[in-house]
Structure formats: structure tokens, C-alpha cells
Design an enzyme around this catalytic site. Structure first.
Site, PDB file in Angstrom:
ATOM      1  N   LYS A  19    -109.949  49.188 -10.906  1.00 32.46           N
ATOM      2  CA  LYS A  19    -108.872  49.553 -10.047  1.00 32.46           C
ATOM      3  C   LYS A  19    -108.112  51.239  -9.933  1.00 32.46           C
ATOM      4  O   LYS A  19    -107.089  51.323 -10.080  1.00 32.46           O
ATOM      5  CB  LYS A  19    -107.889  48.742  -9.935  1.00 32.46           C
ATOM      6  CG  LYS A  19    -108.197  47.295  -9.581  1.00 32.46           C
ATOM      7  CD  LYS A  19    -106.956  46.116  -9.629  1.00 32.46           C
ATOM      8  CE  LYS A  19    -107.387  44.653  -8.904  1.00 32.46           C
ATOM      9  NZ  LYS A  19    -108.332  44.050 -10.155  1.00 32.46           N
ATOM     10  N   ARG A  20    -109.310  52.116 -10.127  1.00 31.90           N
ATOM     11  CA  ARG A  20    -108.656  53.259 -10.406  1.00 31.90           C
ATOM     12  C   ARG A  20    -108.260  53.976  -9.292  1.00 31.90           C
ATOM     13  O   ARG A  20    -108.725  53.897  -8.141  1.00 31.90           O
ATOM     14  CB  ARG A  20    -109.947  54.189 -10.929  1.00 31.90           C
ATOM     15  CG  ARG A  20    -110.319  53.571 -12.500  1.00 31.90           C
ATOM     16  CD  ARG A  20    -109.462  53.396 -13.545  1.00 31.90           C
ATOM     17  NE  ARG A  20    -109.815  53.208 -14.829  1.00 31.90           N
ATOM     18  CZ  ARG A  20    -109.331  52.451 -15.518  1.00 31.90           C
ATOM     19  NH1 ARG A  20    -108.435  51.654 -15.375  1.00 31.90           N
ATOM     20  NH2 ARG A  20    -109.983  52.361 -16.825  1.00 31.90           N
TER      21      ARG A  20
END
EC number: 4.1.1.23
Length: 284
Positions: free
Chosen positions: A98-99
Site C-alpha cells: 500500500k505504498r
């Protein structure tokens, strides 16, 4: 070696092994349930057992990076080995990290997970677009270059997500929600791609009727929420409608709780895969 686009490889994997995605989430309570310590040895044994039991049978795996990062560099080493072993066995790896950031920082995240010679290179990466969809451009460009894909958070199953994803952008001529706008961006990325594009959305399987959203993005829909969170394979057609054939349902605890017995893990994964395939086939 040049990889085929992620969407092409994913479609083939789903058609041959089934659409199930198994999450690899070695959180403390699960390690304890397996009789393992909440330490690097427990992490390594847990991960190795999942990989050895399922890697040749399941199409997609989604390691949750945070559960490896908490053990520092040794945990990352376990994650690197798992990614290599899964891909060697013919499975696809979606790194759940989930960057999301801007500029050079987003580019560095992309290099970490989407550059082909990176030790953490994955077939796809989960990303957050809530610094603006344009902030993901470095990841989009490197994914295209590498034959990788992205899964963009669009309509997530956590209740808190609605305050952002269901909000209406005031200057949008169509009065769309932020989640709908993200789906629109992905449809644009995937336009004209066959058999489907490489840029997918994360859409929770627990959200109920989503007919007000256009889920036909010509790309995959990663659907968490089946199993411990309450959704079932039978719910998929009602939630996703005509887009159900492109859904990649994720099950984590629903499979992992059957470990450390390898046979029980495989049987649980097989049950879910068959139930998902039956649910999708019923819509044909």
C-alpha cells in the site's frame, strides 16, 4: 527477460489455477495458533510452510509486507525468499505494501517492488492514490516497463474508507465519488488491452451491491474480505455483477488457520478455489 504484461499473465493463471489469491499474513495471533513463537524463527517456519504447501497449486499470493517488516532486516530477508520461491513455482505475487507518496519517493517505492532486478520484485503492488492519482505515475510507468501491475485502493472494505472513497469531488462535472474517479483512471490505463489490462482496483467483497459503480475497468479487481471478514464466494456475483470474471478473491485467515498441516492448507485452498469457480461459472 521480458515479461508479458501482468494482465496477460494473471488471466492465464486464473484460467489454469483458478482465481483464488491466498494472503500470507503472519500476524502474532496466527503464529501462536500454529504453535510458533512470535519471532524470526516462527516467521520463517510459517512462511516456508505456506509456500511449500500451496505455491504449486494457487494462482496468486498476497504477502502483507508489514508483518515481515516488523522483524527488521531478517524479516525482509524471509519475505524476499518467499517472493522468489513463489514465483519460481509459477505463482504470481501481489505485494501488499500500500505504498503512496509523491515524486522521487514514489519512484523509489516503485524501484523497490517493480524493478525486475530488485530482490523484492513482485508481479504487482498495492498502492494508495490518496495523494492524487497522478502521484502514482512513477509506479504506473515502471510497471508498464517491467511487465508488472498495480492494484489501486478504490473501494476498500474497512468502514473508515468511506469518508474518503465515497466523498464527492466538488469540481467533478459528473458528481462522481473519489472511488468512482479512481476506477475511471484505471479504465483509462487499461483501454484497449487484451485479454485485460494490468492496472487493477482493490474493491472489498464485503461492500454489498456496487451496481452504482462502473467496475468494468478492463482490469483485475482484488477483492479482500472473504472468509474471516464475513463474505463468501457465493456473494461475489451480487457484489461485482458482470465484472465478476475479473475478480481475484483474496482469502487469508480462511486458509491459513488450517496450518501448519500442509494437507489441511491445500484442502482449504482447494475448497475456496472450487467455490469461487462455481460462483463465477453460475453467472455465464
Amino acid at each position: 527477460m521480458t515479461l508479458e504484461p501482468f494482465g496477460t499473465r494473471l488471466r492465464h493463471a486464473m484460467d489454469t489455477r483458478g482465481p483464488l489469491c491466498v494472503g500470507i499474513d503472519p500476524h502474532a495471533s496466527l503464529l501462536s495458533a500454529w504453535g510458533l513463537g512470535d519471532d524470526i524463527n516462527g516467521l520463517e517456519r510459517f512462511t516456508r510452510t505456506v509456500v511449500e504447501s500451496l505455491a504449486e497449486h494457487v494462482a496468486v499470493f498476497k504477502p502483507q509486507s508489514a508483518f515481515f517488516e516488523r522483524f527488521g532486516s531478517r524479516g525482509i530477508a524471509v519475505l524476499e525468499q518467499a517472493v522468489a520461491d513463489l514465483r519460481e513455482a509459477g505463482a504470481l505475487v501481489v505485494m501488499d505494501a500500500k505504498r503512496g507518496d509523491i515524486g522521487s519517493t514514489m519512484a523509489a517505492y516503485a524501484e523497490t517492488y517493480l524493478r525486475k532486478d530488485s530482490p523484492l520484485f513482485s508481479d504487482a503492488l498495492t498502492v494508495s492514490p490518496y495523494l492524487g492519482y497522478g502521484s502514482l505515475r512513477p509506479a504506473v510507468e515502471l510497471a508498464r516497463e517491467s511487465g508488472a501491475g498495480l492494484f489501486v485502493l478504490a473501494l476498500t472494505s474497512n468502514p473508515e474508507g468511506a469518508e474518503v472513497q465515497r466523498a464527492v469531488r466538488p469540481d467533478d462535472p459528473a458528481g462522481r465519488t473519489i472511488g468512482a474517479i479512481m476506477l475511471g483512471h484505471l479504465a483509462d490505463e487499461n483501454a484497449g488491452e487484451e485479454p485485460m489490462g494490468s492496472f487493477g482496483a482493490v474493491v472489498g467483497a464485503t461492500l454489498g451491491d456496487l451496481s452504482s459503480f462502473d467496475l468494468d475497468i478492463n482490469g483485475p479487481l482484488l477483492a479482500p474480505g472473504i472468509g474471516a471478514q464475513g463474505a463468501t464466494p457465493a456473494d461475489l456475483p451480487a457484489v461485482f455483477g458482470p465484472a465478476v470474471r475479473n475478480v481475484v478473491p483474496n482469502v487469508s485467515r480462511g486458509v491459513l488457520t488450517y496450518g501448519p498441516d500442509a494437507t489441511a492448507l491445500r484442502e482449504a485452498a482447494t475448497r475456496y478455489a472450487e467455490e469461487i469457480q462455481d460462483a463465477v461459472a453460475a453467472t455465464d
